[in-house]
Scaffold this motif. Structure first.
Motif, short mmCIF file in Angstrom:
data_model
loop_
_atom_site.label_atom_id
_atom_site.label_comp_id
_atom_site.label_asym_id
_atom_site.label_seq_id
_atom_site.Cartn_x
_atom_site.Cartn_y
_atom_site.Cartn_z
N LEU A 11 -5.15 7.95 1.50
CA LEU A 11 -4.23 8.65 2.55
C LEU A 11 -3.63 7.36 3.59
CD1 LEU A 11 -2.44 10.54 2.90
CD2 LEU A 11 -3.60 11.91 5.01
N VAL A 12 -2.51 7.27 2.79
CA VAL A 12 -2.12 6.11 3.82
C VAL A 12 -0.44 6.60 4.80
CG1 VAL A 12 -1.53 4.58 2.19
CG2 VAL A 12 -1.65 3.66 4.77
N GLN A 13 0.03 6.27 5.30
CA GLN A 13 1.11 6.71 5.94
C GLN A 13 1.90 5.52 4.80
OE1 GLN A 13 1.53 6.65 10.16
NE2 GLN A 13 0.83 9.06 9.98
N GLY A 15 4.87 2.43 4.17
CA GLY A 15 4.15 0.99 5.51
C GLY A 15 3.38 0.85 5.85
N GLY A 16 1.93 1.59 5.74
CA GLY A 16 1.40 0.80 5.28
C GLY A 16 -0.38 -0.03 4.23
N SER A 17 -0.71 -0.24 5.19
CA SER A 17 -1.56 -0.81 3.77
C SER A 17 -2.79 -0.92 3.50
CB SER A 17 -1.17 -2.40 4.10
OG SER A 17 -0.93 -3.50 4.24
N LEU A 18 -2.81 -0.99 2.17
CA LEU A 18 -4.60 -0.50 1.89
C LEU A 18 -5.00 -1.73 0.48
CD1 LEU A 18 -4.44 3.54 0.68
CD2 LEU A 18 -6.16 2.42 2.45
N ARG A 19 -6.27 -2.10 0.56
CA ARG A 19 -6.74 -3.21 -0.16
C ARG A 19 -7.96 -1.96 -1.26
NH1 ARG A 19 -10.83 -8.35 0.87
NH2 ARG A 19 -11.75 -7.27 1.17
N LEU A 20 -7.68 -1.83 -2.30
CA LEU A 20 -8.88 -1.80 -2.99
C LEU A 20 -9.62 -2.95 -4.04
CD1 LEU A 20 -6.03 0.93 -6.02
CD2 LEU A 20 -7.19 1.32 -3.72
N SER A 21 -11.34 -2.14 -4.59
CA SER A 21 -11.56 -2.92 -4.83
C SER A 21 -12.19 -2.54 -6.04
CB SER A 21 -13.13 -3.22 -3.74
OG SER A 21 -12.32 -3.95 -2.83
N GLU A 89 6.78 6.66 -3.63
CA GLU A 89 6.19 6.58 -4.88
C GLU A 89 4.82 5.72 -5.29
OE1 GLU A 89 8.47 6.29 -2.65
OE2 GLU A 89 9.76 4.61 -3.69
N ASP A 90 4.36 4.94 -4.69
CA ASP A 90 3.31 4.82 -4.73
C ASP A 90 1.69 5.89 -5.51
OD1 ASP A 90 4.03 2.13 -2.48
OD2 ASP A 90 4.34 1.92 -4.73
N THR A 91 2.01 6.82 -4.75
CA THR A 91 1.26 7.89 -5.30
C THR A 91 0.22 7.58 -6.72
OG1 THR A 91 1.96 8.72 -3.25
CG2 THR A 91 0.86 10.35 -4.49
N ALA A 92 -1.04 7.80 -6.80
CA ALA A 92 -1.38 7.90 -7.74
C ALA A 92 -2.64 7.90 -7.57
CB ALA A 92 -0.44 6.63 -9.37
N VAL A 93 -3.56 7.69 -8.86
CA VAL A 93 -4.87 7.18 -9.39
C VAL A 93 -4.96 5.73 -10.22
CG1 VAL A 93 -7.03 7.51 -10.56
CG2 VAL A 93 -5.59 9.51 -9.87
N TYR A 94 -5.61 4.84 -9.21
CA TYR A 94 -5.38 3.18 -9.46
C TYR A 94 -6.84 3.05 -10.36
CZ TYR A 94 -1.37 2.93 -6.59
OH TYR A 94 0.14 2.72 -6.31
N TYR A 95 -6.33 2.76 -11.45
CA TYR A 95 -7.93 2.16 -12.61
C TYR A 95 -7.33 1.09 -12.25
CZ TYR A 95 -6.86 7.45 -14.21
OH TYR A 95 -6.98 8.97 -13.69
N THR A 115 -8.98 5.65 -8.53
CA THR A 115 -9.30 6.16 -7.44
C THR A 115 -7.90 6.76 -6.29
OG1 THR A 115 -9.90 5.00 -4.85
CG2 THR A 115 -8.97 3.18 -6.05
N GLN A 116 -7.89 7.60 -5.32
CA GLN A 116 -6.75 8.54 -5.68
C GLN A 116 -6.00 7.49 -4.14
OE1 GLN A 116 -5.18 11.32 -7.11
NE2 GLN A 116 -3.56 10.42 -4.83
N VAL A 117 -4.72 7.51 -4.90
CA VAL A 117 -3.78 6.42 -3.44
C VAL A 117 -2.98 7.40 -2.95
CG1 VAL A 117 -2.47 4.78 -2.57
CG2 VAL A 117 -4.67 4.32 -4.00
N THR A 118 -2.84 7.90 -1.46
CA THR A 118 -1.81 9.00 -1.79
C THR A 118 -1.14 8.72 -0.16
OG1 THR A 118 -3.02 10.89 -2.01
CG2 THR A 118 -1.35 11.72 -0.31
N VAL A 119 0.01 8.11 -0.50
CA VAL A 119 1.57 7.55 0.62
C VAL A 119 1.58 8.78 0.57
CG1 VAL A 119 2.91 6.08 1.36
CG2 VAL A 119 1.29 5.45 -0.54
N SER A 120 2.01 9.56 2.00
CA SER A 120 2.28 10.43 3.00
C SER A 120 2.06 9.96 4.45
CB SER A 120 2.30 11.67 1.88
OG SER A 120 2.20 12.93 2.56
N SER A 121 3.56 10.71 4.74
CA SER A 121 3.99 11.45 6.27
C SER A 121 3.17 12.38 6.75
CB SER A 121 4.53 11.22 6.78
OG SER A 121 6.18 11.55 6.67
#
Length: 121
Positions: A11-13, A15-21, A89-95, A115-121
């Motif tokens: 879960l990220v707000q 404007g934030g960042s994540l790095r998937l591996s 709108e980037d919220t999704a399961v990433y494969y 892996t689930q990515v959720t972008v929400s405040s």
């Protein structure tokens, strides 16, 4: 046996960042292209970025240009998806997925579990 394991979601707000591996086993990244895909609820799966066996990347969708980048570290057999300026709108399961040598929007034969990515405040 080709295996792919994704990690780094969460879960990220906005404007934030994540790095998937994406850690690959059973094959060498020197022989395969790795693509990142995502699927949001109620939507079709879409390709995001791909990096081929030579390390050349290719955008598969315009909506992430300038925000997402793909890279790989062959010695660790790992591909990364760096996601910046995240939007709801980037919220999704990433494969991640693998195909031989070159990037294409299609014909990926091996897939990770996502892996689930959720972008929400």
């Amino acid at each position: 046996q080709l295996q792919l394991v994704e990690s780094g979601g969460g879960l990220v707000q906005p404007g934030g960042s994540l790095r998937l591996s994406c850690v690959a086993s059973g094959f060498s990244l020197g022989d395969y292209a790795i693509g990142w895909f995502r699927q949001a609820p109620g939507k079709e799966r879409e390709g995001i970025l791909c990096i081929d066996s030579r390390g050349i990347s290719r955008n598969l969708v315009d909506s992430v240009k300038g925000r997402f980048t793909i890279s790989k570290y062959n010695a660790k057999n790992t591909v990364y998806l760096q996601m910046n300026s995240l939007k709801p709108e980037d919220t999704a399961v990433y494969y991640c997925a693998a195909r031989r040598f070159y990037c294409s929007p299609r014909d990926f034969g091996s897939w990770g579990q996502g892996t689930q990515v959720t972008v929400s405040s």
